[in-house]
Design a protein around this motif. Structure first.
Motif, PDB file in Angstrom:
ATOM      1  N   ALA A   1       0.811  -1.217   0.000  1.00 22.59           N
ATOM      2  CA  ALA A   1       0.000   0.000   0.000  1.00 22.59           C
ATOM      3  C   ALA A   1       0.845   1.268   0.000  1.00 22.59           C
ATOM      4  O   ALA A   1       0.313   2.374   0.001  1.00 22.59           O
TER       5      ALA A   1
ATOM      6  N   LEU B   1     -11.874   8.305  -0.886  1.00 20.11           N
ATOM      7  CA  LEU B   1     -13.198   8.621  -0.327  1.00 20.11           C
ATOM      8  C   LEU B   1     -14.256   8.653  -1.428  1.00 20.11           C
ATOM      9  O   LEU B   1     -15.363   8.134  -1.245  1.00 20.11           O
TER      10      LEU B   1
ATOM     11  N   GLY C   1      -4.424 -14.433   8.282  1.00 19.17           N
ATOM     12  CA  GLY C   1      -4.294 -13.344   9.246  1.00 19.17           C
ATOM     13  C   GLY C   1      -3.062 -12.468   9.093  1.00 19.17           C
ATOM     14  O   GLY C   1      -2.643 -11.799  10.045  1.00 19.17           O
TER      15      GLY C   1
ATOM     16  N   ILE D   1      -0.924  -9.313   8.585  1.00 24.05           N
ATOM     17  CA  ILE D   1      -1.335  -7.987   9.061  1.00 24.05           C
ATOM     18  C   ILE D   1      -1.454  -6.991   7.896  1.00 24.05           C
ATOM     19  O   ILE D   1      -2.166  -5.999   7.981  1.00 24.05           O
ATOM     20  N   GLU D   2      -0.762  -7.274   6.805  1.00 26.06           N
ATOM     21  CA  GLU D   2      -0.864  -6.377   5.648  1.00 26.06           C
ATOM     22  C   GLU D   2      -1.996  -6.815   4.729  1.00 26.06           C
ATOM     23  O   GLU D   2      -1.928  -7.881   4.118  1.00 26.06           O
ATOM     24  N   PRO D   3      -3.029  -5.974   4.558  1.00 26.35           N
ATOM     25  CA  PRO D   3      -4.095  -6.316   3.614  1.00 26.35           C
ATOM     26  C   PRO D   3      -3.547  -6.346   2.178  1.00 26.35           C
ATOM     27  O   PRO D   3      -2.503  -5.761   1.886  1.00 26.35           O
TER      28      PRO D   3
ATOM     29  N   ASN E   1      -9.658  -3.244   2.739  1.00 24.06           N
ATOM     30  CA  ASN E   1      -9.735  -3.029   4.177  1.00 24.06           C
ATOM     31  C   ASN E   1      -9.805  -4.402   4.855  1.00 24.06           C
ATOM     32  O   ASN E   1      -9.915  -5.435   4.196  1.00 24.06           O
ATOM     33  N   ARG E   2      -9.691  -4.418   6.167  1.00 25.45           N
ATOM     34  CA  ARG E   2      -9.588  -5.701   6.873  1.00 25.45           C
ATOM     35  C   ARG E   2     -10.827  -6.571   6.656  1.00 25.45           C
ATOM     36  O   ARG E   2     -10.751  -7.780   6.512  1.00 25.45           O
TER      37      ARG E   2
ATOM     38  N   ILE F   1     -13.713  -8.450  11.558  1.00 25.31           N
ATOM     39  CA  ILE F   1     -12.647  -7.527  11.972  1.00 25.31           C
ATOM     40  C   ILE F   1     -11.802  -8.196  13.053  1.00 25.31           C
ATOM     41  O   ILE F   1     -12.225  -9.181  13.668  1.00 25.31           O
ATOM     42  N   PHE F   2     -10.600  -7.654  13.263  1.00 22.19           N
ATOM     43  CA  PHE F   2      -9.662  -8.283  14.196  1.00 22.19           C
ATOM     44  C   PHE F   2     -10.184  -8.316  15.636  1.00 22.19           C
ATOM     45  O   PHE F   2      -9.773  -9.154  16.430  1.00 22.19           O
TER      46      PHE F   2
END
Lengths: 159, 750, 82
Positions: free
Chosen positions: B35, B117, B201, B203-205, B284-285, B671-672
């Protein structure tokens, strides 16, 4: 939507930016200030990869709005080293291999530094609970905890 | 001396623990992950996803989204290649739905706009008309006669007739006569087990930055375990030539198997082509959980017979894996790995690949093996308990060794299971006293490991240093391992070698960083490439001295005459030969391009102590030891890291992690906070023992180490919980509510 | 050269009940081609990807590995990983 003008201090520099009121502090750091050290792992404050300090308080920058930085002092992972001299935690993380993929590392370093500033002599449990908000999926935390404990010991000796 | 004849164990660099070359970038925040890329004129993409588990797509109206200020392109399935077949067709169907949405989170359209956005707002303006269909998310329910049919064309020739069309592949293997074996046993135990789906899992999407023009030439930056497979797949899905798409792998923020395929990358390319601008997409997660990678969930039946002395007389397992909406659940690996640790005269294993309304499963560290091992090693533990036998002695008695006919057919070459069991037995952990309320569990585990296509290019510089291009993204410190292996061959310092992950345009094809293959295959390739360069260096020295090429050999970083007959010359160091290499024959490089086929299989044994809170059902892991055969540890610290990381993920799988689907077929914990992976305060230190039984298929004996470590924890913890709390959990995760229910049920029975 | 190949038992239905078959092959590529020739129903399985174990060494994908008459040869499902 109308953007808002913000003046703040990031890693010792005064910066100004315009941001949409919906943008998070993390978006501003990454997309407007080109400080991509803080990472978005979740966007919900659960993983800690975006950890920064705001007026010396540890926060998830994904849970703070960019406009809330007005007049504040923010430190990110990019602001931890003193020029070419790494912070003792940074050195120790490399020495201990307390990172594998490295995506959680910026957040963990910011969080660990914040811990050691508050508590220079933490127990293993205290380190584990302080870092419980910073997820790491690679290491099983073992080497991270050892690196933080050993850095604390070194820093106590040095001071 | 032939270059391959070196059998020394007297290494100078191998086995040392230098700092990782990517360390400084990663502790200062300047490492570039998926990202973190930007491009001039870049747009941001967002994906429209189905809220339904199973629905026919009647129509998609993109007009409102297109009218929004700042929106530059919108794509649907019509913007991708037609008439794909095989795996590519499944990947495309998963990347962008066609006629039906097959799970909650399935992509149905995408937009690109001038800001993230605006893209998010525009995605909400895409109107999709759905006809909602009945859905199924449980593996047993998906096999039942009345289950909704997802696709009646997916089943292949392996499936026996009479099964539901959701059963798409079938495996059975084994040898001997299991019925006779069970009849000769003193005790037979048969139990059923379930495991829930877990996510890799990382951590980086998923994140990518794509540029594609209408000339069919493209650039792609993405976080991936394999950029050549990304290149091949993306090119096929957007309908361009493979070589016209250059893919660069970013630093990768964890993959564990989940980044061995593509999700957003072809979508970003299609959006970019339509807008004629670079497009970045970052998941996103919640998208990561809903639409990428989990493992299969399983339903399994395992039956094992044992003599009073601990000899296993027969073993049988049925493994039903639900792999989401497409074929590919790794049931054959469940089947083949399940009983591999044991020498069995009579063994039978059956696997079913079942589709359901869930995201397409992706590989996760030793895919299929941990679940099977959970069931098998739990039953062995029950047999040991009932017969009053020591669990390590029983495993030693039945352990597979060199020459054992494996449960999956062929005979094992040199393997290290017995060595891990002996090390476990001798480890202070195994004999340490337990506190009241604590229990100890052990389990073995097996994984195949893999070779795969591998290209490495190594170039020497005039100043006597070396740069190496490898094609396997570094997911566990492999740049350091490659540098160590090259240093060993070249005889120059580790610090004088720089290893780069090359892009797809600058190196030959490389298989994905998966199958624990990188240290084995890219390592072997690095050694061979360095040997190739050494051969050229020796030739230069021979020419310099005016002696035959075969009268020169390489030692300690110098060319040396091979003996008194060769002539009396002082050794020439590498830097002396490279200094004027341009004038003595030209630049010196080494290469390796091949598919190494000697990946050695790997075994591990884990010991765990657990404590169960009778009030809450919460399990605390109080002590954990991983013992695993690494063949040869190139960088022991990183081997330990793999062992510890695998154990931690296994602990999460055993105790807490699971995909929870509601009656509506929607994922409830995306979500986490709700899908909770182990945090620092959940875990103890994780002790490691590296066993080294050399793999005959690697010059230095390397076996892959990445995957085996996640295989034993599930059963080891279940066995410890059983010993601690007196209840046997046969359904993972052993979350507090499940344990509490078992405790209450036991109290009622008692 | 005649070589004996062990199949996994799930393939019995495609080989008329045989779990061990003898084919003419000098290397792994020949072997797979001969299997398809002699047992056409195996074609989709082999096309989907298989590995061959030769005296316990697992050949994940190579079609050029030489075979010997006395070797123990097993057909296996294609190996991959995470």
């Amino acid at each position: 939507m109308k953007t808002i003008h913000v003046t703040t201090t990031v890693n010792g520099d005064t910066v100004e930016y315009l941001c949409d009121p919906r943008e998070t502090m993390l978006d501003v750091l990454r997309d407007r200030l080109n400080l991509t050290g803080a990472k978005e792992g979740c966007g919900t404050g659960d993983c800690g990869a975006c950890s920064v300090t705001v007026d010396d308080r540890l926060v998830c920058s994904c849970l703070m709005l960019g406009v809330e930085a007005e007049g504040k002092t923010i430190t990110t992972v990019e602001g931890i080293a003193d020029g070419e001299n790494l912070h003792p935690l940074q050195k120790k993380f490399i020495e201990y291999a307390a990172l594998q993929c490295g995506i959680c590392t910026p957040g963990i370093l910011v969080a660990a530094k914040s811990l050691l500033e508050k508590n220079p002599d933490p127990t293993e449990s205290e380190v584990r609970y302080w870092l419980a908000g910073n997820l790491c999926r690679c290491t099983g935390y073992d080497k991270i905890i050892r690196a933080v404990m050993d850095t604390a010991a070194d820093m106590r000796e040095a001071s | 001396m032939a270059l391959d004849d070196r059998k020394t164990t007297d290494f100078k660099f191998i086995g040392s623990r230098p700092d990782r070359p990517d360390g400084l970038d990663k502790v200062t925040g300047r490492a570039q992950f998926g990202a973190d890329a930007h491009a001039p004129g870049m747009l941001h993409g967002a994906i429209v996803r189905s809220p339904h588990a199973h629905a026919r797509i009647i129509s998609i109206d993109t007009s409102k989204a297109e009218q929004l200020d700042g929106v530059k392109s919108v794509v649907t399935r019509a913007d991708f290649a037609k008439d794909l077949s095989g795996e590519f067709s499944f990947v495309l169907e998963n990347v962008m739905a066609g006629e039906k949405a097959l799970y909650d989170g399935h992509a149905v359209a995408a937009v690109a706009a001038s800001s993230a956005l605006i893209a998010r707002d525009a995605a909400k303006l895409v109107k999709v008309d759905y006809e909602i269909l009945p859905h199924v998310t449980d593996v047993d329910a998906a096999m039942a006669d009345d289950a909704p049919i997802l696709n009646d064309t997916y089943a292949d020739a392996s499936v026996p007739s009479g099964l539901h069309p959701n059963v798409v592949r079938y495996h059975d293997s084994g040898h001997g006569d299991v019925d006779a074996g069970f009849a000769s046993a003193d005790l037979v135990i048969e139990d059923s087990f379930k495991t829930e789906a877990t996510h890799q899992g990382y951590i980086e999407p998923h994140a990518c930055l794509a540029t594609l023009g209408n000339d069919g030439k493209g650039e792609l930056w993405c976080t991936t375990q394999g950029h050549w497979i990304a290149q091949k797949t993306c090119a096929a899905l957007v309908g361009i030539d493979t070589s016209q798409l250059r893919v660069t792998a970013s630093e990768i923020g964890g993959g564990f198997g989940g980044k061995t395929t593509v999700f957003i990358e072809p979508v970003a390319l299609a959006l970019s082509r339509k807008a004629n601008r670079p497009v970045k997409i970052v998941m996103n997660r919640s998208e990561v959980f809903r639409a990428t990678g989990p493992t299969s969930s399983t339903s399994m039946d395992v039956k094992i017979g044992m003599m009073k002395d601990g000899t296993i007389t027969a073993a049988q397992g049925i493994f039903r894996l639900q792999g989401g909406a497409f074929p590919g659940a790794p049931m054959e690996f469940s089947a083949m790995c399940a009983f591999a640790p044991y020498a069995l005269e009579n063994v039978k294993q059956i696997g079913y690949d079942v589709i359901s309304n869930r995201p397409k499963q992706a590989a996760y560290r030793a895919p299929g093996a941990p679940m099977a091992s959970f069931a098998v090693e739990s039953v062995i533990d029950e047999l040991c308990n009932k017969l009053g036998l020591d669990p390590i002695e029983v495993r030693l008695k039945n352990a597979s060794r060199e020459g054992t006919k494996a449960s999956y057919g062929p005979r094992f070459q040199r393997i290290g299971l017995v060595e891990t069991l002996e090390a476990a037995k001798a480890h202070p952990h195994y004999s340490a006293p337990l506190k009241p309320g604590q229990g100890r569990g052990v389990s073995c585990g097996f994984w195949f490991n893999h070779g795969g296509e591998t290209s490495v290019s190594l170039a020497l510089s005039e100043d006597g240093t070396c740069q190496i291009s490898v094609g396997t993204p570094d997911i566990g410190g492999s740049r350091a391992s490659m540098a160590l292996m090259a240093a060993e061959v070249l005889g120059i310092d580790y610090e004088n070698i720089r290893v780069t992950i090359a892009d797809t345009a600058t190196l030959g094809y490389n298989d994905v960083s998966h199958g624990s293959r990188v240290t084995y295959a890219s390592g072997l390739a690095t050694i061979k490439a360095a040997q190739d360069a050494v051969e050229k260096l020796c030739k230069r020295a021979a020419a310099k001295w005016g002696i035959p090429e075969d009268a020169v050999f390489w030692e300690d970083g110098c060319a040396k005459p091979s003996g008194a007959n060769a002539g009396n010359f002082d050794p020439v160091p590498l830097a002396e030969l490279t200094k004027d290499m341009g004038a003595t024959g030209g630049p010196i490089s080494g290469h390796f391009e091949a598919t190494p086929e000697g990946a050695g299989v790997s075994f591990g044994t884990h010991i765990v102590d657990a404590e169960v809170d009778p009030e809450t059902g919460k399990t605390a892991v109080v002590r954990y030891t991983v013992i695993q055969d690494a063949g040869k540890a190139i960088h022991p610290t990183y081997v330990e890291g793999q062992f510890q990381g695998g154990a931690a993920q296994g602990i999460g799988w055993a105790l807490n992690e699971e995909y929870i689907y509601g009656e509506d077929g929607r994922l409830q914990n995306s979500i986490f906070l709700d899908y909770r992976v182990p945090v620092a305060s959940d875990l103890p230190m994780i002790d490691t023992v590296i066993v080294e039984v050399p793999n005959p298929g690697h010059p230095y004996g390397v076996r892959g180490v990445g995957e085996t470590g996640i295989v034993p924890p599930l059963a080891a913890i279940a066995n410890a919980v059983s010993a601690a709390a007196g209840v046997r959990l046969r359904h993972l995760p052993m979350s507090p509510p499940r344990i509490l229910r078992a405790l209450v049920a036991q109290a009622h029975e008692g | 050269m005649k070589v004996k190949v062990h199949l996994w038992s799930g393939l019995r239905t495609l080989t008329g009940g045989l779990e061990k078959v003898t084919v003419d092959a000098a290397n792994t590529g020949d072997l797979l081609a001969a299997l398809v020739r002699d047992f056409p129903q195996l074609a989709p399985v082999i096309e989907a990807g298989v590995s061959v174990a030769v005296d316990g060494r697992i050949i994940a994908s190579s079609l050029t590995e030489p075979l010997g008459a006395d070797q123990e040869i097993y057909l296996m499902q294609r190996l991959k990983g995470g």
